[in-house]
Design an enzyme around this catalytic site. Structure first.
Site, short mmCIF file in Angstrom:
data_model
loop_
_atom_site.label_atom_id
_atom_site.label_comp_id
_atom_site.label_asym_id
_atom_site.label_seq_id
_atom_site.Cartn_x
_atom_site.Cartn_y
_atom_site.Cartn_z
N THR A 51 -7.56 30.10 66.25
CA THR A 51 -7.58 31.17 67.24
C THR A 51 -7.45 30.53 68.78
OG1 THR A 51 -8.80 32.48 65.82
CG2 THR A 51 -8.81 33.26 68.06
N TYR A 143 -10.12 31.62 56.20
CA TYR A 143 -10.67 31.95 57.46
C TYR A 143 -10.70 33.35 57.74
CZ TYR A 143 -10.38 31.91 62.62
OH TYR A 143 -10.49 32.02 64.09
N LYS A 173 -14.54 30.14 56.67
CA LYS A 173 -14.94 30.16 58.15
C LYS A 173 -15.27 31.58 58.39
CE LYS A 173 -13.14 29.61 62.67
NZ LYS A 173 -13.65 30.75 62.99
N GLU A 202 -22.57 33.36 69.43
CA GLU A 202 -23.76 34.16 69.94
C GLU A 202 -24.78 34.63 69.01
OE1 GLU A 202 -20.62 34.51 69.98
OE2 GLU A 202 -19.98 36.68 70.49
#
Ligand code: MN9
Ligand code: PYR
Length: 320
Positions: A51, A143, A173, A202
């Site tokens: 990405t 992914y 992932k 985060e």
């Protein structure tokens, strides 16, 4: 043999693809980029053409060249170079998988095809299997990024029995905030030695608590050193320090998210912090504004994420 390879662990930087102002790939800075990650950020694994790398916006030939440059520059410096080879065309994905094997990459990862979508787990696994079979000696990672692919088949379901279909399957992932799904990926695969890599920077600490064995993310390009402090505190069971470090990183991400945060903005931030020009993104992404970069820089400084030594002799105005 895939199974003999050292397990992918710790932080993995999802690399940006440096571009020139006219939109061509700037291969010339990838060597510096490797050194920066290793020496300044303490990050020794990379995830290329995903990405953050605008992999799906590059031509197949560009993807091959970018992969090759990372493998070449990373030799004897990086622990692992994983190449994302997902594509809408199975043929292209297989070509990229074969190419990754030829150049000596350490693994391949694949997202779910996202135009014609697999409508159930078996169809998705069949697609992944066909790609993996083109490079059977390479560790294979699924992914999972449902917000971007629109394929919402739960990762826990995808993993169920996957090694019977894909012998080179080595891990996941997980770029989603569903901790029930992620927790069950961990809980149901204790015997397998999979690498279960968390992809929401985060929220990394929650991923670690739930059993993540490592993490892949865009912010590890410039906050790798800070994030390694979370991993180290977690390792020594100092959870209150780990939480403090996570909160520091959240303060930054929360701030930029409110300004509008994506790959273009990551390119601007990385240029600012590392001094390596990442250039603009490719359409349909749009270059970050000067205003964004100024605000992000001020925030980085106020959080002490940008030491004055980093900026010594550098013209801030020239960073965007
Ligand atoms: C959607 C996306 O790009 N996710 C990245 C990796 O999966 C993350 O590294 C985020 O960029 C990061 O968590 C900041 O939101
Ligand atoms: C963030 C991530 O892993 C990617 O860029 O693919």
């Amino acid at each position: 043999m895939a199974t003999l390879k050292k397990k992918l662990q710790g932080l993995v930087a999802a690399t940006l693809t440096p571009m020139t102002e006219n939109g061509e790939i700037n291969f010339s800075v990838i060597g510096q980029y490797v050194d920066y990650l290793v020496k300044e950020q303490g990050v020794k694994n990379v995830f290329v053409n995903g990405t953050t790398g605008e992999g799906l916006s590059l031509s197949i030939s560009e993807r091959r060249q970018v992969a090759e440059e990372w493998v070449t520059q990373g030799r004897n410096k990086l622990d692992q170079v994983v190449i994302h080879v997902g594509a809408l065309s199975l043929k292209e994905s297989q070509e990229l998988a074969r190419h990754a094997a030829e150049i000596g990459a350490d693994g391949i990862a694949v997202i779910a095809p996202f135009f014609f979508k697999p409508w159930n787990k078996d169809v998705l696994v069949n697609f992944l299997r066909e790609v993996a079979a083109a490079a059977p000696s390479l560790p294979f990672y699924y992914y999972h990024i449902p917000a971007l692919t629109g394929v919402k088949i739960r990762a826990e379901e995808v993993l169920d029995g996957i090694q019977d279909k894909i012998p080179s399957f080595q891990g996941l992932k997980f770029s989603d905030t569903d901790l029930l799904d992620f927790g069950q990926c961990v809980d149901q695969n204790h015997q397998q030695q999979f690498a279960l890599l968390f992809g929401v920077d985060e929220q990394l600490l929650s991923g670690l608590v739930m059993g993540a064995t490592g993490a892949v993310g865009s912010t590890y390009n410039y906050l790798g050193k800070k994030t390694n402090q979370i991993l180290e505190a977690f390792e020594r069971k100092d959870f209150s320090s780990a939480l403090n470090y996570q909160f520091c990183i959240q303060r930054f991400i929360n701030f930029v998210v409110k300004l509008g945060f994506g790959v273009a903005q990551t390119k601007a931030i990385m240029t600012l912090v590392s001094g390596i020009p990442m250039g603009p993104p490719r359409l349909p992404l749009q270059k970050a504004t000067r205003e964004f970069t100024d605000h992000a820089a001020a925030k980085l400084k106020s959080l002490d994420f940008l030491s004055t030594a980093d900026l010594k002799g550098r013209n801030l105005g020239a960073c965007i």
